[in-house]
Motif scaffolding. Structure first.
Motif, PDB file in Angstrom:
ATOM      1  N   LYS A   5      44.213  78.501  36.511  1.00 56.34           N
ATOM      2  CA  LYS A   5      44.980  77.281  36.735  1.00 56.34           C
ATOM      3  C   LYS A   5      44.703  76.223  35.673  1.00 56.34           C
ATOM      4  N   ALA A   6      43.454  76.102  35.246  1.00 60.53           N
ATOM      5  CA  ALA A   6      43.115  75.111  34.224  1.00 60.53           C
ATOM      6  C   ALA A   6      43.734  75.474  32.879  1.00 60.53           C
ATOM      7  N   LEU A   7      43.779  76.753  32.561  1.00 58.72           N
ATOM      8  CA  LEU A   7      44.384  77.180  31.314  1.00 58.72           C
ATOM      9  C   LEU A   7      45.890  76.956  31.321  1.00 58.72           C
ATOM     10  N   ILE A  65      37.891  71.543  26.134  1.00 58.60           N
ATOM     11  CA  ILE A  65      38.364  70.736  27.257  1.00 58.60           C
ATOM     12  C   ILE A  65      39.337  69.696  26.720  1.00 58.60           C
ATOM     13  N   ASN A  66      40.498  69.593  27.356  1.00 60.30           N
ATOM     14  CA  ASN A  66      41.530  68.640  26.955  1.00 60.30           C
ATOM     15  C   ASN A  66      41.766  67.648  28.088  1.00 60.30           C
ATOM     16  N   VAL A  75      29.638  72.786  34.736  1.00 57.54           N
ATOM     17  CA  VAL A  75      30.732  72.492  35.656  1.00 57.54           C
ATOM     18  C   VAL A  75      31.465  73.791  35.965  1.00 57.54           C
ATOM     19  N   GLU A  76      32.101  73.820  37.107  1.00 60.91           N
ATOM     20  CA  GLU A  76      32.907  74.962  37.527  1.00 60.91           C
ATOM     21  C   GLU A  76      34.370  74.667  37.220  1.00 60.91           C
ATOM     22  N   HIS A 130      41.630  71.097  38.046  1.00 61.84           N
ATOM     23  CA  HIS A 130      41.125  72.461  38.106  1.00 61.84           C
ATOM     24  C   HIS A 130      39.754  72.625  37.461  1.00 61.84           C
ATOM     25  N   VAL A 131      39.273  71.600  36.786  1.00 63.54           N
ATOM     26  CA  VAL A 131      37.899  71.567  36.291  1.00 63.54           C
ATOM     27  C   VAL A 131      37.159  70.591  37.194  1.00 63.54           C
TER      28      VAL A 131
END
Length: 119
Positions: free
Chosen positions: A109-111, A35-36, A103-104, A45-46
């Motif tokens: 999109k998050a990547l 996670i960044n 967490v979902e 998106h997270v």
């Protein structure tokens, strides 16, 4: 004839050179991700809770505790729009912010946005 052959090779060379490999979007259960934290200090998106909810549950009002945290994918689903949803759990077994087990996240999109990255 030599010029025509040279031009064909050149054209095919450029067409294959422009083909870029997108970020591999394949994710499986058990994959490790990182996670960044973004500069805006907000996750789009997270699905982390908002900062005021973290404070109400006794945590600190920042996302620094999840910056660089290694997580494991526990579940992978695809919704009706074709987006890949993943359930993330900390690798070290501790809870996020002291109260969240998982967490979902919208993996694609998050990547692409840089909120998560492959380890």
């Amino acid at each position: 004839m030599k010029k025509l052959t040279f031009l064909l090779f050149l054209a095919f060379g450029f067409s294959f050179a422009n083909t870029t490999n997108p970020i591999s979007q394949d994710v499986q259960v058990g994959d490790e991700l990182v996670i960044n934290v973004q500069k805006a200090d907000k996750f789009n998106h997270v699905d982390f809770p908002r900062l005021n909810f973290i404070v109400k549950r006794g945590g600190l009002a920042n996302y620094n505790s999840v910056d660089g945290k290694v997580v494991v994918v526990k579940n992978v689903t695809t919704n009706s729009q074709g987006n890949t949803q993943v359930t993330l759990e900390p690798k070290n077994g501790r809870k996020f912010f002291g109260f969240l087990n998982t967490v979902e996240a919208d993996f694609t999109k998050a990547l692409n946005s840089g909120e998560i990255s492959k380890k």
